[in-house]
Design an enzyme around this catalytic site. Structure first.
Site: not given
Length: 349
Positions: A240-242
């Site tokens: 997922a993001h980051n």
């Protein structure tokens, strides 16, 4: 591609090993001991494989000095048989060749910069201001977004999608169906529904990274999602993001890593592990399959969760008992109080 043949002496030089037997014997492939034919090479890296030797038709065997006296045929003696097998497998790679240059059906933006030694196969798309390095191989149907970059000697298999502003390092391998740089799952709740948070970061993939098929690596919301050098990732992984994954960590199939989790270096994550977001995983941490990681750890270790497989009748009984744990705990506390009331008072208190 024609048949690839190597003599045992060539293989020994390549592996820094020793030939015992016919050094000129030619090998044209690798197979396990049970199925190998006389032109193929096998390996033994553990004692349990020795049982297959008497019936094997293999032409030669890679093994360590520990097992050298167990086989009288052609053999390559090395320090680490499994590592040697891994290295020699590269010599018999049968992957189809993509011709150097740009296929006529590829769509290349005028502002893209493509090294003259790169190979761009049929129906690829390369966006505006994209950079494609030396020796890069894009197989059919690969899409490279605007301002994305793919560094030297990276191989991207068919139908991979690299979104805009994604950076892929040197010597990487990305397998079919993988998407890198799609939007992270960012939404703000409102009375009218969900307000999309546009994902303004990117994805940075380091050098020597291998990513399996049908993985999804989301771009960062503001900063970048980062996969550091030497990471290996199996099929069907969601990052997922980051998220940040440290150097040389290994992620097995069907793992899900929630947003902003930080995974350290040299970690191993077995299949179907679920990792919560916004937690930190220490270097050299190892997670058994199916583990649910709800909080981080500051020290290295081996971790597991979830109930192992049981016979279904036993599982049903234990499932009922699990729902009774609170009641049992309360009863134990009450019994402890009653027992304490019956015991003589401690003079030290």
């Amino acid at each position: 591609m024609g048949i690839i043949e190597r003599s045992l002496s060539e293989l020994a030089n390549y592996l820094d090993g020793e030939v015992v037997g016919d050094a000129n014997y030619m090998i044209s492939g690798i197979a396990d001991l049970q199925t190998a034919v006389a032109s193929e090479l096998s390996f033994i890296n553990q004692e349990s494989y020795l049982q297959y030797l008497p019936e094997s038709s293999t032409g030669a065997v890679i093994l360590s000095a520990e097992f050298a006296d167990k086989y009288d045929g052609n053999k390559l003696i090395v320090n680490n048989a499994y590592l040697a097998y891994a290295k020699v497998s590269a010599l018999f790679e049968s992957l189809s060749v993509v011709a150097t240059g740009i296929h006529p059906s590829a769509v290349i933006a005028a502002t893209a910069k493509i090294d003259s030694t790169a190979s761009i196969a049929a129906n690829c798309v390369v966006g505006e201001f994209a950079l494609i390095g030396a020796g890069v191989r894009l197989y059919p149907g690969v899409s490279i977004g605007d301002r994305a970059s793919v560094a030297d000697n990276t191989l991207i298999h068919p139908n991979v999608v690299i979104y805009h502003a994604v950076s892929v390092g040197k010597n990487c391998i990305i397998h079919s169906g993988t998407v890198i740089g799609s939007d992270g799952f960012g939404f703000a709740p409102s009375r009218d529904g969900w307000q999309k948070i546009h994902q303004l970061g990117g994805v940075i993939i380091g050098d020597d990274v291998e990513i399996g098929s049908n993985c999804s690596i989301d771009r960062g919301a503001l900063g970048n999602t980062i996969i550091h050098d030497g990471v290996i990732m199996d099929n069907l992984v969601h990052v997922a993001h980051n998220v940040k994954i440290g150097k040389r960590s290994a992620i097995a199939g069907c793992v899900g890593i929630a947003g902003s989790a930080n995974i350290g270096e040299n970690c191993t994550v077995a299949g179907a592990v679920a990792i919560n977001g916004h937690i930190d995983i220490a270097d050299n941490s190892h997670f058994h399959g199916g583990t649910i990681v709800t909080k981080g750890n500051s020290e290295a270790g081996v971790f597991a969760s979830a109930t192992p497989m049981q016979e279904v009748k036993k599982w049903r009984r234990n499932s009922v008992r699990y729902t009774q744990l609170d009641d049992m705990s309360n009863r134990i506390r009450q019994l402890e109080k009653q027992l304490k009331a019956l015991l003589p008072a401690d003079p030290a208190e």
